[in-house]
Design an enzyme around this catalytic site. Structure first.
Site, PDB file in Angstrom:
ATOM      1  N   HIS A  48       9.363  51.903  59.785  1.00 18.75           N
ATOM      2  CA  HIS A  48      10.721  51.472  60.115  1.00 18.75           C
ATOM      3  C   HIS A  48      11.691  52.515  59.589  1.00 18.75           C
ATOM      4  CE1 HIS A  48      14.283  48.928  60.494  1.00 18.75           C
ATOM      5  NE2 HIS A  48      13.565  48.261  61.389  1.00 18.75           N
TER       6      HIS A  48
ATOM      7  N   ASP B  82       6.837  43.292  64.087  1.00 18.65           N
ATOM      8  CA  ASP B  82       6.142  43.253  65.368  1.00 18.65           C
ATOM      9  C   ASP B  82       4.625  43.367  65.245  1.00 18.65           C
ATOM     10  OD1 ASP B  82       8.459  42.856  66.769  1.00 18.65           O
ATOM     11  OD2 ASP B  82       8.926  44.985  66.838  1.00 18.65           O
TER      12      ASP B  82
ATOM     13  N   HIS C 125      10.715  50.346  69.775  1.00 16.69           N
ATOM     14  CA  HIS C 125      11.663  49.281  69.350  1.00 16.69           C
ATOM     15  C   HIS C 125      11.037  47.937  69.701  1.00 16.69           C
ATOM     16  CE1 HIS C 125      15.357  47.351  68.334  1.00 16.69           C
ATOM     17  NE2 HIS C 125      16.108  47.667  69.367  1.00 16.69           N
TER      18      HIS C 125
HETATM   19  N1  CMC Z   1       2.054  55.041  62.405  1.00 16.95           N
HETATM   20  C1  CMC Z   1       1.722  56.228  61.863  1.00 16.95           C
HETATM   21  N2  CMC Z   1       2.622  57.107  61.380  1.00 16.95           N
HETATM   22  C2  CMC Z   1       3.904  56.754  61.434  1.00 16.95           C
HETATM   23  C3  CMC Z   1       4.333  55.528  61.985  1.00 16.95           C
HETATM   24  C4  CMC Z   1       3.337  54.665  62.481  1.00 16.95           C
HETATM   25  N3  CMC Z   1       3.678  53.484  63.024  1.00 16.95           N
HETATM   26  N4  CMC Z   1       5.661  55.456  61.916  1.00 16.95           N
HETATM   27  C5  CMC Z   1       6.087  56.597  61.367  1.00 16.95           C
HETATM   28  N5  CMC Z   1       5.025  57.382  61.075  1.00 16.95           N
HETATM   29  C6  CMC Z   1       5.068  58.719  60.474  1.00 16.95           C
HETATM   30  C7  CMC Z   1       5.450  59.761  61.530  1.00 16.95           C
HETATM   31  O1  CMC Z   1       4.313  60.255  62.186  1.00 16.95           O
HETATM   32  C8  CMC Z   1       6.158  60.783  60.684  1.00 16.95           C
HETATM   33  O2  CMC Z   1       5.163  61.535  60.005  1.00 16.95           O
HETATM   34  P1  CMC Z   1       5.395  63.094  59.654  1.00 16.95           P
HETATM   35  O3  CMC Z   1       6.552  63.106  58.706  1.00 16.95           O
HETATM   36  O4  CMC Z   1       4.105  63.509  59.049  1.00 16.95           O
HETATM   37  O5  CMC Z   1       5.712  63.758  60.960  1.00 16.95           O
HETATM   38  C9  CMC Z   1       6.901  59.938  59.646  1.00 16.95           C
HETATM   39  O6  CMC Z   1       6.125  58.740  59.516  1.00 16.95           O
HETATM   40  C10 CMC Z   1       8.322  59.571  60.059  1.00 16.95           C
HETATM   41  O7  CMC Z   1       8.259  58.977  61.356  1.00 16.95           O
HETATM   42  P2  CMC Z   1       9.464  58.960  62.374  1.00 16.95           P
HETATM   43  O8  CMC Z   1       8.945  58.607  63.723  1.00 16.95           O
HETATM   44  O9  CMC Z   1      10.256  60.233  62.254  1.00 16.95           O
HETATM   45  O10 CMC Z   1      10.339  57.783  61.769  1.00 16.95           O
HETATM   46  P3  CMC Z   1      11.600  57.116  62.471  1.00 16.95           P
HETATM   47  O11 CMC Z   1      12.407  56.563  61.390  1.00 16.95           O
HETATM   48  O12 CMC Z   1      12.238  58.075  63.418  1.00 16.95           O
HETATM   49  O13 CMC Z   1      10.950  55.970  63.379  1.00 16.95           O
HETATM   50  C11 CMC Z   1       9.893  53.977  63.996  1.00 16.95           C
HETATM   51  C12 CMC Z   1      10.876  54.630  63.029  1.00 16.95           C
HETATM   52  C13 CMC Z   1       9.938  52.462  63.803  1.00 16.95           C
HETATM   53  C14 CMC Z   1      10.318  54.287  65.434  1.00 16.95           C
HETATM   54  C15 CMC Z   1       8.471  54.509  63.718  1.00 16.95           C
HETATM   55  O14 CMC Z   1       8.048  54.138  62.431  1.00 16.95           O
HETATM   56  C16 CMC Z   1       7.493  54.063  64.769  1.00 16.95           C
HETATM   57  O15 CMC Z   1       7.390  54.703  65.824  1.00 16.95           O
HETATM   58  N6  CMC Z   1       6.748  52.936  64.516  1.00 16.95           N
HETATM   59  C17 CMC Z   1       5.891  52.357  65.533  1.00 16.95           C
HETATM   60  C18 CMC Z   1       6.701  51.539  66.521  1.00 16.95           C
HETATM   61  C19 CMC Z   1       7.189  50.235  65.932  1.00 16.95           C
HETATM   62  O16 CMC Z   1       6.456  49.517  65.302  1.00 16.95           O
HETATM   63  N7  CMC Z   1       8.459  49.894  66.213  1.00 16.95           N
HETATM   64  C20 CMC Z   1       9.056  48.619  65.804  1.00 16.95           C
HETATM   65  C21 CMC Z   1      10.056  48.771  64.709  1.00 16.95           C
HETATM   66  S1  CMC Z   1      10.541  47.210  63.952  1.00 16.95           S
HETATM   67  C22 CMC Z   1      11.242  46.259  65.210  1.00 16.95           C
HETATM   68  C23 CMC Z   1      12.438  46.872  65.811  1.00 16.95           C
HETATM   69  O17 CMC Z   1      13.483  46.972  65.170  1.00 16.95           O
HETATM   70  O18 CMC Z   1      12.359  47.274  66.966  1.00 16.95           O
END
Ligand code: CMC
Length: 385
Positions: A264, A321, A225
């Site tokens: 996201h 971010d 986050h």
């Molecule tokens: N890099 C590589 N792969 C990714 C990423 C990433 N940053 N984000 C998601 N994926 C892949 C993940 O590995 C999964 O792949 P698979 O289906 O093959 O297992 C798929 O995309 C879905 O990911 P998820 O983690 O289940 O998605 P989510 O909706 O639960 O999580 C998230 C959203 C923002 C936590 C995630 O994209 C992430 O961890 N991003 C990196 C951290 C980040 O930048 N966070 C800031 C978000 S914006 C500011 C805020 O609101 O905080």
């Protein structure tokens, strides 16, 4: 209500609506963000942080007298109690600034005589007080960890100029001001994200607003986050040389690592906030600081590769971010203050949501599917294996 016959789990509450709200719309398919109906681009271009605070808290733009009033009130509320400054001093150098912020902010409740007054007037006053003081705490943390003495707020300055003055001991340049002002506005609100939800869960028990915002600060810290901005810059530091960017990203993805600052839950296209931050990146890419130039090049190369690989195929795009680190560095803000500034800014969204939720409060109490055993025989301790 959940069907007790065939319960469904939604991990991470994906796709679950927790309430109705008129504060903010995130259109994740079109890549649009609205604060009380106003597109984020127009808000950033035209508003001060004080005006955004009024808009989000009250549901409409202020007139001139109302803007003057909230600006003066926020300035008047900036001062920190000595006890809170002592907590910051005590934790300085021992804890991450987010931890110091969480503790120092929580202690503020001891100094607010209205803490248990749940009238809507008192809650609005507390919201403005909180928004004002969180920034002072963050500036004080940044100042003290540089080994420099605390600077008292200047009530003649606007919110963002005062923040940078308390942090750096001087007025910001126009570019520094623009960067930090826009980051304050862009992070001010984002619907039912994890920290706002955490804030609302605490608020729904009718805990006071300080307790609720403390929960928000605690929830914001994680790298999935609010902590993503600092984590993304750390990754750029590990890449080190722009020419290593592609190999680093390829290896990380092959190892199933997430690239911080991408992806996201709601945006399945380019985050509109990231576009605004990226425009600043282009402005600073020829910066005089070699460090900023290096990070900028790494960020742009990483963005290209990630979009080519995962943009259209998986809906993973840069979020706000990713580009924040280099532009904050260009504005003289150190990496470990990125997330605390996010918290200072988001205090508007948190308190606006609490005020809205309390108009029709109901405690959050979801269910879980129990997968353990039942009716086990209790074994005395001397008979256990
Ligand atoms: N890099 C590589 N792969 C990714 C990423 C990433 N940053 N984000 C998601 N994926 C892949 C993940 O590995 C999964 O792949 P698979 O289906 O093959 O297992 C798929 O995309 C879905 O990911 P998820 O983690 O289940 O998605 P989510 O909706 O639960 O999580 C998230 C959203 C923002 C936590 C995630 O994209 C992430 O961890 N991003 C990196 C951290 C980040 O930048 N966070 C800031 C978000 S914006 C500011 C805020 O609101 O905080």
């Amino acid at each position: 209500m959940a069907d007790v016959q065939t319960p469904q789990v939604s991990k991470g509450l994906e796709g679950i609506y927790i309430d109705e709200s008129s504060i903010c719309k995130v259109d994740g398919q079109a890549g649009k963000l609205y604060y009380r109906g106003y597109p984020i681009e127009a808000v950033c271009k035209n508003a001060s942080y004080e005006e955004v605070a009024f808009l989000l808290l009250n549901g409409r733009l202020p007139n001139k007298a109302e803007l003057d009033d909230i600006t003066k009130t926020m300035a008047k509320e900036r001062d920190l109690p000595d006890g809170v400054i002592q907590i910051i001093k005590e934790m300085n150098g021992k804890a991450h600034p987010m931890d110091t912020l969480r503790s120092a902010f929580s202690a503020l409740s001891a100094y607010d005589k209205e803490v248990t007054d749940q009238s809507s007037e008192a809650n609005m006053r507390k919201a403005i007080r909180i928004i004002s003081k969180v920034s002072s705490i963050v500036a004080a943390i940044g100042r003290l960890q540089k080994g420099q003495p605390y600077i008292k707020p200047d009530t003649t300055l606007d919110h963002v100029t005062n923040f940078l003055y308390m942090l750096n001991g001087r007025k910001p340049t126009q570019l520094e001001y623009n960067i930090v002002k826009d980051m304050f506005i862009l992070h001010a609100e984002h619907s039912s994200n994890a920290s706002t939800f955490g804030t609302l869960v605490a608020a729904s028990t009718m805990a006071d607003m300080y307790a609720a915002v403390t929960a928000g600060i605690a929830t914001l810290k994680g790298p999935l986050h609010g902590g993503a901005d600092e984590a993304a810059l750390k990754m750029m530091g590990q890449i080190g040389n722009p020419n290593n960017t592609e190999q680093y990203i390829e290896d990380a993805l092959a190892g199933k690592q997430k690239i911080m600052g991408f992806g996201h839950r709601v945006y399945k296209t380019y985050d509109p906030r990231a576009r605004i931050v990226r425009d600043y990146l282009l402005q600073i890419k020829d910066s005089s600081s070699p460090e900023v130039r290096t990070y900028t090049e790494i960020a742009l190369r990483a963005e290209k590769l990630m979009i080519d690989k995962l943009g259209a195929s998986k809906g993973i795009w840069p979020n706000i971010d990713f580009f924040a680190g280099p532009i904050y560095l260009a504005a003289g803000v150190p990496a470990d203050l990125f997330t605390p500034i996010f918290a200072a800014s988001r205090s508007v969204g948190w308190t606006a949501h609490v005020l809205e939720y309390w108009q029709n409060n109901r405690i959050f109490r979801p269910l879980e599917i129990y997968t353990g055993k039942v009716d086990l025989q209790y074994v005395p301790i001397d008979k256990r294996a």
